[in-house]
Design an enzyme around this catalytic site. Structure first.
Site, PDB file in Angstrom:
ATOM      1  N   HIS A 164      63.341  74.569  33.228  1.00 11.66           N
ATOM      2  CA  HIS A 164      63.426  73.642  31.863  1.00 11.66           C
ATOM      3  C   HIS A 164      63.407  72.301  32.527  1.00 11.66           C
ATOM      4  O   HIS A 164      64.164  71.933  33.372  1.00 11.66           O
ATOM      5  CB  HIS A 164      64.899  73.765  31.129  1.00 11.66           C
ATOM      6  CG  HIS A 164      64.658  73.160  29.974  1.00 11.66           C
ATOM      7  ND1 HIS A 164      64.805  71.573  29.869  1.00 11.66           N
ATOM      8  CD2 HIS A 164      64.600  73.561  28.605  1.00 11.66           C
ATOM      9  CE1 HIS A 164      64.801  71.255  28.379  1.00 11.66           C
ATOM     10  NE2 HIS A 164      64.656  72.482  27.662  1.00 11.66           N
ATOM     11  N   HIS A 194      75.054  73.037  30.926  1.00  4.39           N
ATOM     12  CA  HIS A 194      74.721  72.273  32.050  1.00  4.39           C
ATOM     13  C   HIS A 194      76.314  71.332  32.149  1.00  4.39           C
ATOM     14  O   HIS A 194      77.158  71.244  31.261  1.00  4.39           O
ATOM     15  CB  HIS A 194      74.047  71.017  31.437  1.00  4.39           C
ATOM     16  CG  HIS A 194      73.428  70.057  32.383  1.00  4.39           C
ATOM     17  ND1 HIS A 194      73.366  70.070  33.946  1.00  4.39           N
ATOM     18  CD2 HIS A 194      73.422  68.543  32.114  1.00  4.39           C
ATOM     19  CE1 HIS A 194      73.155  69.089  34.323  1.00  4.39           C
ATOM     20  NE2 HIS A 194      73.103  68.035  33.438  1.00  4.39           N
ATOM     21  N   GLU A 227      76.877  61.578  28.906  1.00  2.65           N
ATOM     22  CA  GLU A 227      75.658  61.841  27.748  1.00  2.65           C
ATOM     23  C   GLU A 227      76.292  61.481  26.156  1.00  2.65           C
ATOM     24  O   GLU A 227      76.885  62.099  25.737  1.00  2.65           O
ATOM     25  CB  GLU A 227      75.241  63.046  27.759  1.00  2.65           C
ATOM     26  CG  GLU A 227      74.511  63.344  29.381  1.00  2.65           C
ATOM     27  CD  GLU A 227      73.991  64.763  29.330  1.00  2.65           C
ATOM     28  OE1 GLU A 227      73.981  65.479  28.407  1.00  2.65           O
ATOM     29  OE2 GLU A 227      73.498  65.284  30.297  1.00  2.65           O
ATOM     30  N   HIS A 264      79.357  63.853  25.739  1.00  2.09           N
ATOM     31  CA  HIS A 264      79.818  64.796  26.688  1.00  2.09           C
ATOM     32  C   HIS A 264      79.915  64.056  27.869  1.00  2.09           C
ATOM     33  O   HIS A 264      79.076  63.730  28.655  1.00  2.09           O
ATOM     34  CB  HIS A 264      78.369  65.851  26.727  1.00  2.09           C
ATOM     35  CG  HIS A 264      78.246  66.643  25.610  1.00  2.09           C
ATOM     36  ND1 HIS A 264      76.905  67.057  25.296  1.00  2.09           N
ATOM     37  CD2 HIS A 264      79.078  67.178  24.756  1.00  2.09           C
ATOM     38  CE1 HIS A 264      76.971  67.551  24.038  1.00  2.09           C
ATOM     39  NE2 HIS A 264      78.300  67.758  23.771  1.00  2.09           N
ATOM     40  N   HIS A 267      78.509  71.587  28.633  1.00  2.00           N
ATOM     41  CA  HIS A 267      77.887  71.540  27.198  1.00  2.00           C
ATOM     42  C   HIS A 267      76.404  72.362  27.020  1.00  2.00           C
ATOM     43  O   HIS A 267      75.906  72.676  28.452  1.00  2.00           O
ATOM     44  CB  HIS A 267      77.616  70.288  26.650  1.00  2.00           C
ATOM     45  CG  HIS A 267      76.754  69.278  27.727  1.00  2.00           C
ATOM     46  ND1 HIS A 267      77.379  68.618  28.825  1.00  2.00           N
ATOM     47  CD2 HIS A 267      75.618  68.863  27.818  1.00  2.00           C
ATOM     48  CE1 HIS A 267      76.591  67.982  29.573  1.00  2.00           C
ATOM     49  NE2 HIS A 267      75.242  68.055  29.025  1.00  2.00           N
TER      50      HIS A 267
END
Length: 440
Positions: free
Chosen positions: A292, A335, A341, A365, A371
């Site tokens: 990703h 992650h 974030e 986060h 998360h």
């Protein structure tokens, strides 16, 4: 809006004069003995005088009165929830999510942009010029006979509800939801709204925002410099008794009175300017063979730290795009990150959190707090046929990402009463799928 004009480009040298006063810009000398039309020359510096040429930021303003004509500053107490005190609350490493922040109602009286500033979280210190703050603004009225400027850093403003008319010393910008604007350190501005308005603000104390390097992406990805717009010179020559100049200095607001409008710049030139950008112009890159792509491929603007490749703050968006996958998990992976974030939603429904993450709300986060997609999103994506799919249609989510460990203010954690105590539940439905006899 008719009559609003812009210059295009990013980081370039600009020059503009009110078209009704040709020749207002001096030629060949920034501060002549007698500037045209009896104007005053004034320089606004956004960097040290001796900064390298590529980093040197300054603009010359040719104005009716110099900005030094004001009475002494005194404490301004009308903004109750703007703060840089990161020690109000005990640290909280939990995943946090806020429901949409309340916009003042008519019964609450008129709340303008400055009085509607509320600090959610942040880190660092404006005195030492290192750190960030994240605010929301919620207002229902326009600024009247007042202007605001930030001595501590730059504001990146993200409207979520309501159009903003931002009058600056350089000219006027109209900023709609799904657009952003940046008002850099020291620039005076006023905000008019046409109804209940709400949005997000990323403030950086270090340096200024710039376009990220493109590396192997090449010349034409992400945000294009030509799509960033700065206003054309537009001035008003008004004598206004007790006009308020509001200054955010070391995290505290001060006000000084003067008897004229500060928006009296007839002409200007330089590379230190306010600017706006329409997020729909972002050129998305997102074709995945496996794994990703990191969110860095969605970076619009960055404010870099002194460590190469490490940002004090990145502004990242997740716009509508074609998602073409091959043998990989489509949503963001689970992650843990050495960055903080903070996410907000301008419109629509974020693809990895279809339920409780709403426009006008937010999530945080923190460093190393795990998360990722909620239970329903994981199950659907794991079993979906991997065909080309248009994702995030009708949606615009964004992220303020920082290398700093942010702390939440008392307003953000308690007073606003918007923190969702059940946010953690969105991951509780994730099931154990391990089977020692199951092999791909």
């Amino acid at each position: 809006m008719a009559g609003i004009k812009y210059l295009s480009g990013f980081g370039s040298e600009f020059a503009s004069e009110d078209p009704k006063y040709p020749g207002a810009l001096p030629v060949g000398q920034n501060s002549p003995q007698k500037p045209p039309y009896g104007l005053y020359a004034e320089q606004l510096s956004g960097s040290a005088f001796t900064a390298p040429r590529q980093d040197n930021k300054r603009s010359w303003l040719y104005r009716i009165r110099p900005s030094v004509i004001h009475k002494p500053f005194t404490k301004y107490d009308d903004s109750k929830y703007l703060t840089h005190n990161w020690n109000e609350q005990h640290p909280n490493p939990n995943q946090l999510r806020w429901q949409p922040f309340n916009i003042p109602l008519e019964k609450d009286g008129i709340v303008d942009f400055v009085n509607g500033l509320h600090t959610v979280c942040g880190a660092g210190d404006p005195c030492s010029r290192n750190g960030i703050a994240i605010h929301v603004y919620v207002c229902n009225g326009s600024m009247k006979n007042s202007a605001f400027y930030n001595s501590d850093g730059d504001f990146l403003i993200v409207p979520q509800q309501g159009r903003l008319k931002v009058t600056t010393e350089f000219g006027i910008m109209i900023v709609d939801p799904n657009e952003i604007c940046v008002i850099q350190q020291g620039m005076r501005f006023a905000v008019e709204v046409d109804g209940p308005s709400r949005g997000y603000i990323l403030e950086v104390f270090d340096g200024h925002f710039k376009l990220p390097d493109l590396g192997p992406i090449g010349a034409n990805g992400l945000a294009s410099p030509r799509d960033f717009l700065t206003p054309v010179a537009h001035f008003e020559d008004k004598e206004i008794k007790n006009f308020k100049i509001i200054d955010k200095y070391q995290g505290t607001l001060f006000v000084a009175l003067q008897d004229h409008s500060p928006f009296d710049v007839v002409a200007w030139h330089g590379n230190y300017v306010p600017y706006k950008y329409d997020l729909k112009n972002f050129m998305v890159i997102n074709s995945v063979s496996f794994d990703h792509c990191d969110p860095s491929i969605f970076t619009v603007l960055t404010c870099q730290s002194t460590k190469p490749g490490v940002a004090i703050a990145d502004f990242v968006i997740f716009p509508p795009r074609w998602s073409v996958q091959e043998d990989t998990f489509r949503p963001p992976y689970y992650h843990r990150n050495c960055m903080s974030e903070f996410m907000g939603l301008i419109l629509g429904s974020y693809e990895a959190k279809e339920g409780g993450f709403l426009p006008g709300g937010a999530s945080l986060h923190s460093m190393m707090s795990p998360h990722g997609p909620d239970g329903g999103c994981f199950e659907a994506a794991t079993n979906a046929e991997l065909v080309p799919q248009k994702v995030a249609v009708g949606t615009q989510a964004f992220m303020f990402e920082s290398s700093l460990s942010m702390k939440v203010t008392k307003w953000g954690e308690i007073t606003c009463q918007k923190l969702d105590p059940k946010y953690y539940e969105c991951w509780q439905s994730l099931k154990k799928h391990f089977n020692e006899k199951l092999k791909l």
